[in-house]
Design a protein around this motif. Structure first.
Motif, PDB file in Angstrom:
ATOM      1  N   VAL A   1       7.911  12.442 -12.131  1.00 39.77           N
ATOM      2  CA  VAL A   1       7.057  11.477 -11.950  1.00 39.77           C
ATOM      3  C   VAL A   1       5.573  11.365 -12.685  1.00 39.77           C
ATOM      4  CG1 VAL A   1       5.879   9.851 -10.218  1.00 39.77           C
ATOM      5  CG2 VAL A   1       8.046  10.707  -9.724  1.00 39.77           C
ATOM      6  N   LEU A   2       5.561  10.535 -13.683  1.00 39.85           N
ATOM      7  CA  LEU A   2       4.422  10.652 -14.618  1.00 39.85           C
ATOM      8  C   LEU A   2       3.205   9.866 -14.223  1.00 39.85           C
ATOM      9  CD1 LEU A   2       6.403  10.572 -17.941  1.00 39.85           C
ATOM     10  CD2 LEU A   2       5.920  12.344 -16.690  1.00 39.85           C
ATOM     11  N   ASN A   3       3.098   8.889 -13.565  1.00 43.04           N
ATOM     12  CA  ASN A   3       2.012   8.127 -13.112  1.00 43.04           C
ATOM     13  C   ASN A   3       0.904   8.721 -12.454  1.00 43.04           C
ATOM     14  OD1 ASN A   3       4.617   6.435 -12.830  1.00 43.04           O
ATOM     15  ND2 ASN A   3       3.221   4.899 -12.723  1.00 43.04           N
ATOM     16  N   THR A   4      -0.371   8.078 -12.893  1.00 45.99           N
ATOM     17  CA  THR A   4      -1.505   8.669 -12.200  1.00 45.99           C
ATOM     18  C   THR A   4      -2.189   7.190 -11.534  1.00 45.99           C
ATOM     19  OG1 THR A   4      -2.760   8.247 -14.379  1.00 45.99           O
ATOM     20  CG2 THR A   4      -1.846  10.329 -13.831  1.00 45.99           C
ATOM     21  N   GLU A   5      -2.893   7.614 -10.521  1.00 47.42           N
ATOM     22  CA  GLU A   5      -3.570   6.440  -9.825  1.00 47.42           C
ATOM     23  C   GLU A   5      -4.180   5.417 -10.768  1.00 47.42           C
ATOM     24  OE1 GLU A   5      -5.762   5.683  -5.813  1.00 47.42           O
ATOM     25  OE2 GLU A   5      -5.712   7.577  -6.626  1.00 47.42           O
ATOM     26  N   GLY A   6      -3.835   4.343 -10.704  1.00 47.13           N
ATOM     27  CA  GLY A   6      -4.620   3.222 -11.567  1.00 47.13           C
ATOM     28  C   GLY A   6      -4.192   3.043 -12.901  1.00 47.13           C
ATOM     29  N   GLU A   7      -3.152   3.892 -13.418  1.00 48.50           N
ATOM     30  CA  GLU A   7      -2.790   3.681 -14.464  1.00 48.50           C
ATOM     31  C   GLU A   7      -1.764   2.448 -14.834  1.00 48.50           C
ATOM     32  OE1 GLU A   7      -2.483   7.812 -17.531  1.00 48.50           O
ATOM     33  OE2 GLU A   7      -0.821   7.510 -15.835  1.00 48.50           O
ATOM     34  N   LYS A   8      -0.690   2.535 -13.891  1.00 45.46           N
ATOM     35  CA  LYS A   8       0.303   1.474 -14.133  1.00 45.46           C
ATOM     36  C   LYS A   8       0.679   1.185 -12.550  1.00 45.46           C
ATOM     37  CE  LYS A   8       2.384   3.570 -18.408  1.00 45.46           C
ATOM     38  NZ  LYS A   8       3.435   4.163 -18.942  1.00 45.46           N
TER      39      LYS A   8
ATOM     40  N   ALA B   1       0.813  -1.094   0.072  1.00 46.56           N
ATOM     41  CA  ALA B   1      -0.117  -0.007  -0.001  1.00 46.56           C
ATOM     42  C   ALA B   1       0.740   1.198  -0.208  1.00 46.56           C
ATOM     43  CB  ALA B   1      -0.963  -0.127   1.322  1.00 46.56           C
ATOM     44  N   SER B   2       1.891   1.101   0.664  1.00 39.27           N
ATOM     45  CA  SER B   2       3.168   2.391   0.904  1.00 39.27           C
ATOM     46  C   SER B   2       3.700   2.541  -0.702  1.00 39.27           C
ATOM     47  CB  SER B   2       4.013   1.824   1.555  1.00 39.27           C
ATOM     48  OG  SER B   2       5.032   3.123   1.634  1.00 39.27           O
ATOM     49  N   PHE B   3       3.836   1.497  -1.126  1.00 36.51           N
ATOM     50  CA  PHE B   3       4.417   1.605  -2.401  1.00 36.51           C
ATOM     51  C   PHE B   3       3.439   2.150  -3.512  1.00 36.51           C
ATOM     52  CE2 PHE B   3       4.953  -0.551  -6.780  1.00 36.51           C
ATOM     53  CZ  PHE B   3       6.006   0.437  -7.302  1.00 36.51           C
ATOM     54  N   ALA B   4       2.160   1.742  -3.410  1.00 34.47           N
ATOM     55  CA  ALA B   4       1.098   2.255  -4.251  1.00 34.47           C
ATOM     56  C   ALA B   4       0.915   3.690  -4.291  1.00 34.47           C
ATOM     57  CB  ALA B   4      -0.202   1.471  -3.921  1.00 34.47           C
ATOM     58  N   ARG B   5       0.994   4.363  -2.589  1.00 35.50           N
ATOM     59  CA  ARG B   5       0.866   5.375  -2.567  1.00 35.50           C
ATOM     60  C   ARG B   5       1.957   6.343  -3.292  1.00 35.50           C
ATOM     61  NH1 ARG B   5      -0.794   4.079   2.301  1.00 35.50           N
ATOM     62  NH2 ARG B   5       1.044   4.203   3.121  1.00 35.50           N
ATOM     63  N   LEU B   6       3.380   5.763  -3.236  1.00 34.37           N
ATOM     64  CA  LEU B   6       4.426   6.375  -3.996  1.00 34.37           C
ATOM     65  C   LEU B   6       4.316   6.700  -5.271  1.00 34.37           C
ATOM     66  CD1 LEU B   6       7.499   4.639  -2.243  1.00 34.37           C
ATOM     67  CD2 LEU B   6       6.696   7.033  -2.053  1.00 34.37           C
ATOM     68  N   ILE B   7       3.662   5.759  -5.953  1.00 33.14           N
ATOM     69  CA  ILE B   7       3.802   5.756  -7.659  1.00 33.14           C
ATOM     70  C   ILE B   7       2.097   6.528  -7.981  1.00 33.14           C
ATOM     71  CG2 ILE B   7       4.905   3.639  -7.755  1.00 33.14           C
ATOM     72  CD1 ILE B   7       2.226   2.337  -8.604  1.00 33.14           C
ATOM     73  N   THR B   8       1.515   7.032  -7.095  1.00 30.09           N
ATOM     74  CA  THR B   8       0.189   7.564  -7.264  1.00 30.09           C
ATOM     75  C   THR B   8       0.393   9.420  -6.858  1.00 30.09           C
ATOM     76  OG1 THR B   8      -0.686   6.992  -5.440  1.00 30.09           O
ATOM     77  CG2 THR B   8      -1.249   5.695  -7.454  1.00 30.09           C
ATOM     78  N   ASN B   9      -0.595   9.701  -6.270  1.00 31.37           N
ATOM     79  CA  ASN B   9      -0.693  10.964  -5.962  1.00 31.37           C
ATOM     80  C   ASN B   9       0.512  11.588  -5.360  1.00 31.37           C
ATOM     81  OD1 ASN B   9      -3.270  11.027  -7.291  1.00 31.37           O
ATOM     82  ND2 ASN B   9      -4.121  10.706  -5.199  1.00 31.37           N
ATOM     83  N   PRO B  10       1.067  11.341  -4.180  1.00 35.58           N
ATOM     84  CA  PRO B  10       1.953  12.328  -3.495  1.00 35.58           C
ATOM     85  C   PRO B  10       3.370  12.427  -4.563  1.00 35.58           C
ATOM     86  CG  PRO B  10       1.388  10.501  -2.052  1.00 35.58           C
ATOM     87  CD  PRO B  10       0.991  10.290  -3.493  1.00 35.58           C
ATOM     88  N   LEU B  11       3.550  11.313  -5.014  1.00 33.70           N
ATOM     89  CA  LEU B  11       5.082  11.726  -6.295  1.00 33.70           C
ATOM     90  C   LEU B  11       4.556  12.200  -7.547  1.00 33.70           C
ATOM     91  CD1 LEU B  11       7.396   8.659  -5.575  1.00 33.70           C
ATOM     92  CD2 LEU B  11       7.584  11.317  -5.010  1.00 33.70           C
ATOM     93  N   LYS B  12       3.318  12.111  -7.975  1.00 38.04           N
ATOM     94  CA  LYS B  12       3.018  12.485  -9.342  1.00 38.04           C
ATOM     95  C   LYS B  12       3.172  14.086  -9.637  1.00 38.04           C
ATOM     96  CE  LYS B  12      -0.927  13.415 -12.151  1.00 38.04           C
ATOM     97  NZ  LYS B  12      -0.376  13.285 -13.423  1.00 38.04           N
ATOM     98  N   ASP B  13       3.872  14.150 -10.812  1.00 36.06           N
ATOM     99  CA  ASP B  13       4.374  15.480 -11.113  1.00 36.06           C
ATOM    100  C   ASP B  13       5.407  16.333 -10.397  1.00 36.06           C
ATOM    101  OD1 ASP B  13       2.342  15.651 -13.314  1.00 36.06           O
ATOM    102  OD2 ASP B  13       0.908  16.230 -11.973  1.00 36.06           O
ATOM    103  N   THR B  14       5.895  15.290  -9.358  1.00 37.01           N
ATOM    104  CA  THR B  14       7.055  16.142  -8.546  1.00 37.01           C
ATOM    105  C   THR B  14       8.625  15.520  -9.258  1.00 37.01           C
ATOM    106  OG1 THR B  14       7.166  13.916  -7.014  1.00 37.01           O
ATOM    107  CG2 THR B  14       5.973  15.824  -6.408  1.00 37.01           C
ATOM    108  N   ILE B  15       9.615  16.117  -8.990  1.00 37.92           N
ATOM    109  CA  ILE B  15      10.939  16.039  -9.420  1.00 37.92           C
ATOM    110  C   ILE B  15      11.691  15.111  -8.098  1.00 37.92           C
ATOM    111  CG2 ILE B  15      13.084  16.788 -10.450  1.00 37.92           C
ATOM    112  CD1 ILE B  15      10.440  17.399 -11.944  1.00 37.92           C
ATOM    113  N   ILE B  16      12.263  13.984  -8.661  1.00 39.13           N
ATOM    114  CA  ILE B  16      12.867  13.214  -7.655  1.00 39.13           C
ATOM    115  C   ILE B  16      14.418  12.681  -8.140  1.00 39.13           C
ATOM    116  CG2 ILE B  16      10.857  12.109  -6.605  1.00 39.13           C
ATOM    117  CD1 ILE B  16      11.473   9.685  -8.302  1.00 39.13           C
TER     118      ILE B  16
END
Length: 381
Positions: free
Chosen positions: A118-125, A56-71
């Motif tokens: 980060v480009l992902n949106t929730e549920g995409e990939k 669940a933590s990983f799922a959160r990482l690849i969705t909203n909190p990181l989306k459109d941010t620079i890492i």
């Protein structure tokens, strides 16, 4: 013991199928024999719960909190299609190389540390998708945005006409330049700017667009250009008509300067066209600088008049006697014009009990010439 078991259950890849229930049975056997304490006992339910939380933590990482941010990440491997990047998560991230700008590909090589968006949106990939190109774009966009109002110039390529002005690219970042800010004066032909690479300054942010100005940059050049005018008062300039009034013609020249040619200072050909209202914006004219009143007020002329002080020492060998006309009488002396545009002072100490009349012609002797201050000192013959 618990930490070792958790670590073993959170590897990136699991080679064989196994049951947590079987793991729990084995631990119960060890516990009965006294080889496993209660503190180190790991139930199947608890273990699965921890993995679910981790996922669940990983799922959160690849969705909203990181989306459109620079890492930041480190490039691990690169093939013809993708680059694999370690960003410190349980799963590696990927860059689709087909969507990257060609000029940036040399930076995406194994071992390089890069910033990526980060480009992902929730549920995409179910994996993290990155873009190095978009990260560079975002950084440059932020840099340009943060320079608004700071008089910082960038080279911008005027890409195309859009409603109200131009689309201007600064290092691939799209900005907007209103047509009114494309030059010191209003352009007579907006298409003449297309394709040009010109310095622009960010001046505003409107409707999600960074607004830039070429005019703002040109204004910074004016003081230096004015100094150049003063250094050479005899130079002929070519400028372009920007407008006209009943009194004369406005011309833009030297990239950023604007001056006016009064109708009385037009040559015969230009004056005839001016009176016939044939002088239109964009027409090229030749002229001289007649007077610099201020940075915003420059008087031009098409009728060149040589400075009478040029070569004056060649024309008058001091001391010498000349005839001149009295033009002004003061308490401290009399001003005598010896030729058009050149007058000298006959000081009152040079004459006693002698009266002069304005307009009268008298003979005087030039006793001293000061070309630096443009003064002539006279005495009576």
């Amino acid at each position: 013991m618990i930490s070792e078991l958790v670590e073993s259950t959170t590897q990136k890849k699991v080679a064989v199928e196994f049951s947590w229930e079987e793991v729990e049975k084995e631990q119960l056997k060890l516990k009965r024999k006294g080889n496993l304490s209660n503190d180190n006992y790991l139930s199947a339910g608890f273990t699965q719960e921890q993995i679910d939380l981790y996922d669940a933590s990983f799922a959160r990482l690849i969705t909203n909190p990181l989306k459109d941010t620079i890492i930041e990440g480190k490039v691990l491997t690169v093939n013809s299609e993708y680059a694999v990047v370690d960003i410190g998560c349980r799963e590696d991230a990927y860059i689709d190389l087909s969507k990257e700008h060609n000029s940036y590909l040399p930076y995406i090589v194994p071992g390089n540390k890069i910033l990526a968006k980060v480009l992902n949106t929730e549920g995409e990939k179910d994996y993290i998708n990155l873009s190095y190109t978009q990260a560079v774009y975002k950084q440059k966009q932020d840099e340009i945005f943060n320079s608004i109002g700071k008089k910082i110039a960038y080279m911008g390529t005027i890409q195309k006409l859009v409603p109200g002005g131009y689309l201007v690219l600064i290092d691939e970042v799209e900005t907007f330049m209103p047509g009114s800010l494309a030059g010191v004066n209003k352009l007579h032909d907006f298409e003449v700017m297309l394709g040009q690479v010109v310095p622009v300054m960010p001046v505003n942010f409107e409707r999600s667009n960074i607004v830039v100005s070429h005019r703002e940059y040109l204004h910074t050049l004016i003081p230096g250009k004015i100094d150049e005018l003063r250094e050479d008062t005899k130079k002929k300039y070519t400028g372009f008509v920007t407008g006209s009034t009943p009194y004369g013609i406005f011309c833009e020249f030297n990239d950023c300067l604007t001056g006016m040619i009064l109708s009385t200072d037009l040559d015969e050909d230009t004056k005839a066209k001016f009176e016939a209202r044939q002088i239109k914006p964009g027409i090229a004219l030749d002229f001289f600088v007649k007077e610099i009143i201020s940075t915003k007020k420059i008087i031009l002329t098409q009728i060149f008049k040589a400075d009478p002080w040029d070569d004056i020492e060649e024309r008058y060998k001091v001391p010498c006697t000349v005839s001149g006309k009295v033009t002004s009488i003061k308490e401290y002396g009399v001003f005598v014009e010896i030729e058009s545009g050149i007058s000298g002072l006959l000081h009152s100490s040079e004459f006693e009990n002698k009266e002069f009349k304005e307009g009268s012609v008298i003979d005087v002797k030039i006793s001293r010439l000061d070309t630096a201050t443009k003064k002539i000192y006279l005495s009576l013959k």
